[in-house]
Write an enzyme that holds these catalytic residues in place. Structure first.
Site, PDB file in Angstrom:
ATOM      1  CB  CYS A 271      -1.910  -0.277   8.724  1.00  0.00           C
ATOM      2  SG  CYS A 271      -0.856  -1.158   7.604  1.00  0.00           S
TER       3      CYS A 271
ATOM      4  CG  ASN B 224      -0.440  -0.049   2.498  1.00  0.00           C
ATOM      5  OD1 ASN B 224       0.750  -0.305   2.665  1.00  0.00           O
ATOM      6  ND2 ASN B 224      -1.264   0.203   3.493  1.00  0.00           N
TER       7      ASN B 224
ATOM      8  CD  GLU C 188       1.641  -0.742  10.580  1.00  0.00           C
ATOM      9  OE1 GLU C 188       0.616  -1.470  10.625  1.00  0.00           O
ATOM     10  OE2 GLU C 188       1.878   0.037   9.638  1.00  0.00           O
TER      11      GLU C 188
HETATM   12  O1  G3P Z   1      -0.953   1.041   6.003  1.00  0.00           O
HETATM   13  C1  G3P Z   1       0.198   1.707   6.297  1.00  0.00           C
HETATM   14  C2  G3P Z   1       0.091   2.587   7.507  1.00  0.00           C
HETATM   15  O2  G3P Z   1       1.372   2.867   7.922  1.00  0.00           O
HETATM   16  C3  G3P Z   1      -0.754   3.801   7.305  1.00  0.00           C
HETATM   17  O3  G3P Z   1      -0.106   4.963   6.978  1.00  0.00           O
HETATM   18  O4  G3P Z   1       0.013   7.345   6.415  1.00  0.00           O
HETATM   19  O5  G3P Z   1      -1.922   5.992   5.648  1.00  0.00           O
HETATM   20  O6  G3P Z   1      -1.671   6.543   8.056  1.00  0.00           O
HETATM   21  P1  G3P Z   1      -0.969   6.298   6.756  1.00  0.00           P
END
Ligand code: G3P
Length: 478
Positions: free
Chosen positions: A287, A158, A253
């Protein structure tokens, strides 16, 4: 005919001796868009060798020079935002605007890491022995931070660029070398990004990028004796890696089921806007996406109505044209999401929109009156479908949040700051956002999950520290 992108080792672009390639399927067309090398275990061994040699020299390179090179790479990365974003569009169907943002954010992260590194690695600690009982002032202890060695970085599909540089930059500034295993979807974007580091002139062998099948080289890489640290972002594979990995520091993570708890006094327009942004941006494939709404029953009707009004305005289509909702990454992902939706339907959830799917494209869907016996109450769809659970007490909401196997982030909406803080303290998650959807950034904030969401803490500063080891030098006075 699609040519096969080369992998990067020893400062050069190479073809694998396997003679095999891995196809990258465009999520929108479901046809092969690119091909990358299927590297062999022997090639992994060679990369580990040169990585080790390069690291020894790099550790002796002055910190300011390492930072200077990172600034250079960051600038080149930003200059190349358009072609890299185009790969993200084709490989992971990220809307082009978000794809460009990912690359720019990555350049900023690399620069920030250079800045932060010269500050926090440029100072150590000095202790004297006489503070501990029984000691004279006869020992001086100098404490500094030294690199770990070879860092293995495994980012997810992603954010193939951003979650790669969030591991690469801290590793390099701290004096480590880095081996990158990009996700298959996103591998070409990652190779382009690595090329920017190549153009910045990093010494050969310091950065390598190995592509290939997880089944062939996955375990071989993560269990390789040459690896001194693993930084992984992704799904449950991380749990398997942490069981198999040797005695090396791990940063993991692994996803989340971020809850959005909505109290009666919340600003419902603000909540609705954040549910849309949090639940549906990049089609829910984050995530940190809002993955379950826990709303007080007395305001649930109003909130659902406000969210539905905004869902109806979300545009659906291919990533090239900046539609809000784009195809999910793969057919298996779309099938999994559909499975969760069908299970909820069978168990009586209220569908606020009609369920609609065309190939990997799934229309945004809000599911109301979701009950704990439905899979979607607990599982992570990683798609544009969002469950709403109505609660009668705040405790019910906290209980649902804490009963999850995940514990990444969560959010609470209320105008009462005291309540917000108490609820936030009660939520077993790495981060709680008050009156905003969960998000990792700004990228220097600490980012960590509890339980199955991971181990260690990320964010620029924590990643740099994690990729170093403490070294003490004790001066013994006569
Ligand atoms: O899914 C990856 C996670 O690290 C989300 O990142 O920047 O979308 O909150 P962000």
């Amino acid at each position: 005919h699609t040519s096969v992108y080369k992998y990067y080792s020893d400062g050069a672009w190479n073809v694998s001796s396997s003679g095999k390639s891995v196809p990258i399927i465009n999520p929108t067309t479901r046809k092969t868009q690119y091909k990358v090398q299927a590297c062999t275990q022997q090639e992994v061994n060679k990369v580990m060798e040169s990585s080790k040699v390069a690291q020894k020299l790099w550790a002796k390179t002055p910190l300011w020079k390492r930072a200077e090179m990172l600034h250079k790479a960051a600038a080149i990365l930003k200059e190349n935002k358009a072609p890299i974003a185009e790969c993200l569009v084709k490989e992971i169907a990220k809307p082009v605007k978000d794809a460009v943002t990912e690359v720019v954010r990555s350049g900023d992260l690399v620069s920030y890491t250079g800045e932060e590194g010269v500050r926090i690695l440029g100072e150590g600690k000095f202790l004297t022995s006489d503070s501990f009982p029984g000691n004279e002032r006869s020992k001086y202890c100098l404490v500094s931070k030294v690199p770990l060695g070879v860092v293995l970085a495994i980012p997810p599909f992603n954010y193939p660029v951003n979650l790669a540089v969030s591991k690469i930059a801290p590793a390099l500034i701290a004096g480590n070398s880095l081996v990158l295993k990009p996700p298959t979807q996103g591998a070409v974007a990652a190779l382009h990004m690595v090329h920017c580091f190549h153009l910045a002139g990093f010494p050969k062998g310091l950065i390598s990028c190995i592509t290939g099948k997880g089944s062939e080289i996955g375990d071989f890489l993560t269990m390789h004796p040459g690896v001194n640290c693993i930084s992984f972002t992704g799904g449950d594979t991380g749990i398997a890696i942490s069981k198999k990995a040797g005695m090396v520091p791990l940063q993991m993570e692994l996803g989340g089921k971020d809850a959005c708890i909505v109290l009666e006094d919340a600003d419902l327009d603000l909540v609705a806007a954040n549910i849309i942004k949090g639940g549906f941006s990049y089609s829910g494939q984050r995530c940190t996406a809002v993955k379950v709404v826990l709303v007080m029953d007395s305001v649930a009707d109003t909130l659902v109505e406000k969210v539905n009004a905004k869902v109806s305005k979300l545009t659906v289509g291919p990533p090239e044209e900046n539609f809000d909702i784009t195809p999910v990454v793969s057919e298996s992902s779309a099938n999994f999401i559909e499975g969760l939706v069908m299970d909820a339907k069978q168990k009586g959830a209220t569908f606020c929109q009609e369920y609609k799917r065309d190939g990997n494209l799934i229309w945004p869907l809000l599911l109301d009156n979701v009950k704990p016996e439905m899979r979607i109450a607990w599982e992570e769809p990683f798609g544009p479908v969002l469950p709403v659970i109505r609660i009668n007490t705040v405790e019910q909401g906290i209980h649902h949040c804490n009963a999850s196997n995940f514990g990444l982030q969560g959010c609470v909406f209320t105008r009462d700051i005291n309540k917000a803080i108490l609820i936030g303290d009660a939520m077993e998650t790495g981060t709680v956002q008050i009156n905003s959807a969960p998000a990792r950034g700004p990228d220097h904030f600490p980012f960590q999950g509890l339980k199955d969401s991971g181990i260690g803490s990320q964010g620029v500063t924590n990643s740099i520290l994690m990729m170093t080891k403490i070294k003490s030098t004790v001066i013994n006075l006569p």
